[in-house]
Design a protein around this motif. Structure first.
Motif, mmCIF file in Angstrom:
data_model
loop_
_atom_site.group_PDB
_atom_site.id
_atom_site.type_symbol
_atom_site.label_atom_id
_atom_site.label_comp_id
_atom_site.label_asym_id
_atom_site.label_seq_id
_atom_site.Cartn_x
_atom_site.Cartn_y
_atom_site.Cartn_z
ATOM 1 N N TRP A 65 0.828 -1.204 0.000
ATOM 2 C CA TRP A 65 0.000 0.000 0.000
ATOM 3 C C TRP A 65 0.864 1.257 0.000
ATOM 4 N N GLU A 66 1.934 1.213 0.749
ATOM 5 C CA GLU A 66 2.857 2.349 0.847
ATOM 6 C C GLU A 66 3.323 2.787 -0.544
ATOM 7 N N SER A 67 3.755 1.838 -1.355
ATOM 8 C CA SER A 67 4.280 2.188 -2.672
ATOM 9 C C SER A 67 3.180 2.677 -3.609
ATOM 10 N N GLU A 68 1.979 2.104 -3.488
ATOM 11 C CA GLU A 68 0.874 2.536 -4.344
ATOM 12 C C GLU A 68 0.462 3.970 -4.047
ATOM 13 N N PHE A 69 0.351 4.309 -2.759
ATOM 14 C CA PHE A 69 -0.044 5.667 -2.399
ATOM 15 C C PHE A 69 1.052 6.672 -2.745
ATOM 16 N N LEU A 70 2.321 6.268 -2.630
ATOM 17 C CA LEU A 70 3.405 7.147 -3.040
ATOM 18 C C LEU A 70 3.324 7.414 -4.539
ATOM 19 N N GLN A 71 3.112 6.355 -5.312
ATOM 20 C CA GLN A 71 3.016 6.486 -6.757
ATOM 21 C C GLN A 71 1.917 7.468 -7.156
ATOM 22 N N MET A 72 0.711 7.277 -6.615
ATOM 23 C CA MET A 72 -0.405 8.116 -7.008
ATOM 24 C C MET A 72 -0.236 9.541 -6.516
ATOM 25 N N GLY A 73 0.259 9.708 -5.290
ATOM 26 C CA GLY A 73 0.462 11.044 -4.752
ATOM 27 C C GLY A 73 1.480 11.831 -5.554
ATOM 28 N N MET A 74 2.610 11.200 -5.869
ATOM 29 C CA MET A 74 3.637 11.883 -6.636
ATOM 30 C C MET A 74 3.157 12.166 -8.052
ATOM 31 N N TYR A 75 2.393 11.250 -8.627
ATOM 32 C CA TYR A 75 1.894 11.453 -9.993
ATOM 33 C C TYR A 75 0.933 12.641 -10.043
ATOM 34 N N THR A 79 2.273 16.072 -12.140
ATOM 35 C CA THR A 79 1.566 16.465 -13.361
ATOM 36 C C THR A 79 0.949 17.862 -13.276
ATOM 37 N N VAL A 80 1.058 18.506 -12.118
ATOM 38 C CA VAL A 80 0.603 19.897 -12.016
ATOM 39 C C VAL A 80 1.475 20.786 -12.892
ATOM 40 N N LYS A 81 2.784 20.584 -12.831
ATOM 41 C CA LYS A 81 3.718 21.462 -13.539
ATOM 42 C C LYS A 81 4.426 20.801 -14.720
ATOM 43 N N LEU A 82 4.683 19.507 -14.646
ATOM 44 C CA LEU A 82 5.488 18.855 -15.675
ATOM 45 C C LEU A 82 4.633 18.376 -16.843
ATOM 46 N N ARG A 83 5.228 18.379 -18.026
ATOM 47 C CA ARG A 83 4.541 17.977 -19.249
ATOM 48 C C ARG A 83 5.344 16.900 -19.974
ATOM 49 N N GLY A 120 -11.284 31.086 1.263
ATOM 50 C CA GLY A 120 -10.360 31.146 2.390
ATOM 51 C C GLY A 120 -9.575 29.859 2.599
ATOM 52 N N ALA A 121 -9.377 29.507 3.894
ATOM 53 C CA ALA A 121 -8.581 28.328 4.249
ATOM 54 C C ALA A 121 -9.219 27.044 3.736
ATOM 55 N N TRP A 122 -10.565 27.002 3.721
ATOM 56 C CA TRP A 122 -11.247 25.800 3.231
ATOM 57 C C TRP A 122 -10.921 25.552 1.761
ATOM 58 N N LEU A 123 -10.897 26.617 0.981
ATOM 59 C CA LEU A 123 -10.560 26.478 -0.432
ATOM 60 C C LEU A 123 -9.092 26.096 -0.602
ATOM 61 N N ALA A 124 -8.210 26.707 0.183
ATOM 62 C CA ALA A 124 -6.785 26.389 0.091
ATOM 63 C C ALA A 124 -6.529 24.911 0.363
ATOM 64 N N LEU A 125 -7.232 24.363 1.347
ATOM 65 C CA LEU A 125 -7.089 22.944 1.668
ATOM 66 C C LEU A 125 -7.720 22.073 0.589
ATOM 67 N N TYR A 126 -8.908 22.472 0.147
ATOM 68 C CA TYR A 126 -9.655 21.654 -0.810
ATOM 69 C C TYR A 126 -8.934 21.555 -2.159
ATOM 70 N N SER A 129 -6.403 18.909 -1.865
ATOM 71 C CA SER A 129 -6.829 17.783 -1.030
ATOM 72 C C SER A 129 -6.485 16.422 -1.628
ATOM 73 N N LEU A 130 -6.458 16.307 -2.955
ATOM 74 C CA LEU A 130 -6.164 15.004 -3.561
ATOM 75 C C LEU A 130 -4.723 14.590 -3.289
ATOM 76 N N GLY A 131 -3.783 15.484 -3.582
ATOM 77 C CA GLY A 131 -2.387 15.170 -3.318
ATOM 78 C C GLY A 131 -2.103 14.977 -1.841
ATOM 79 N N LEU A 132 -2.692 15.833 -0.998
ATOM 80 C CA LEU A 132 -2.477 15.720 0.446
ATOM 81 C C LEU A 132 -3.008 14.402 0.996
ATOM 82 N N THR A 133 -4.159 13.962 0.497
ATOM 83 C CA THR A 133 -4.741 12.709 0.973
ATOM 84 C C THR A 133 -3.869 11.522 0.588
ATOM 85 N N PHE A 134 -3.402 11.487 -0.665
ATOM 86 C CA PHE A 134 -2.529 10.397 -1.086
ATOM 87 C C PHE A 134 -1.240 10.368 -0.264
ATOM 88 N N LEU A 135 -0.660 11.527 -0.013
ATOM 89 C CA LEU A 135 0.586 11.559 0.740
ATOM 90 C C LEU A 135 0.364 11.197 2.204
#
Length: 223
Positions: A65-75, A79-83, A120-126, A129-135
């Protein structure tokens, strides 16, 4: 029910496959392997429910599970900045995409999720949230792998008559832990690299993970 399956067929099949492979495949095979070793050591075999509480089960599960969540979180984050020119897994090189729009411009959209409308803070977190949850899931699995792995190590040491025991934290410093982790991490990044690069040239008709069959090789993204 038919409408539910039509709307949720992908998640139903994927989650179902996970549960069958994990509980029926991996766990059942793991229990038999564990019991064979226990008999060789002169110990009694354990039942299926009891096996679910063993360090053998915990290490095998959380190591993967550790490796799967790392893979998805990093991906997700990379992909936010890299092409990658020509890949279906990349955002277009020079085109604007909806994912990059400022969510604050949609605060008045009634269909927008409530954190977007709240701001506000809710939007900043949201908006992260996908990357933070995976990590977060990765860190949790990483620590549970260490805890279960230390129990396996201590059990092996005790069986060999050694008093060299470790804690979950000190097990992090052992090469055995990193061998277990890195052999999975490298395979996950290989899988990601494969889909990023293979979707430049290859197609799967009807799949959102592929460019249209008629798309040029240089076309980047799925649209």
């Amino acid at each position: 029910m038919r409408q539910f399956l039509r709307n949720n067929g992908l998640s139903v099949v994927v989650v179902g496959a996970f549960l069958v492979i994990w509980l029926v495949g991996q766990t059942w095979a793991g229990m038999r392997t564990y019991n064979e070793q226990e008999r060789e050591d002169g110990e009694s075999a354990v039942s299926f429910p009891r096996y679910l509480t063993t360090a053998h089960f915990g290490e095998a599960t959380f190591e993967n599970w550790e490796s799967e969540f790392l893979q998805m979180g990093m991906y997700v984050i990379l992909t936010v900045k890299l092409r990658q020119r020509g890949s279906a897994e990349s955002k277009p090189l020079d085109e604007a995409v909806p994912q990059d729009e400022d969510p604050r411009d949609h605060r008045r959209d009634t269909a927008a999720p409530w954190p977007v409308r709240r701001g506000g803070a809710w939007l900043a977190l949201y908006k992260n949230s996908l990357g933070l949850t995976f990590l977060t899931l990765f860190v949790g699995s990483f620590l549970l792998h260490s805890a279960a792995g230390s129990r396996v190590f201590n059990g092996e040491q005790a069986a060999n008559g050694s008093t060299d025991h470790v804690t979950g934290w000190s097990y992090l410093a052992r090469s055995q832990f990193w061998f277990e982790s890195l052999q999975n991490w490298q395979s996950e990044f290989l899988a990601v690299a494969s889909i990023v690069l293979l979707t430049i040239f290859l197609r799967q008709h009807g799949s959102p993970e592929s460019k249209p069959v008629h798309a040029a090789t240089a076309t980047t993204g799925t649209s």
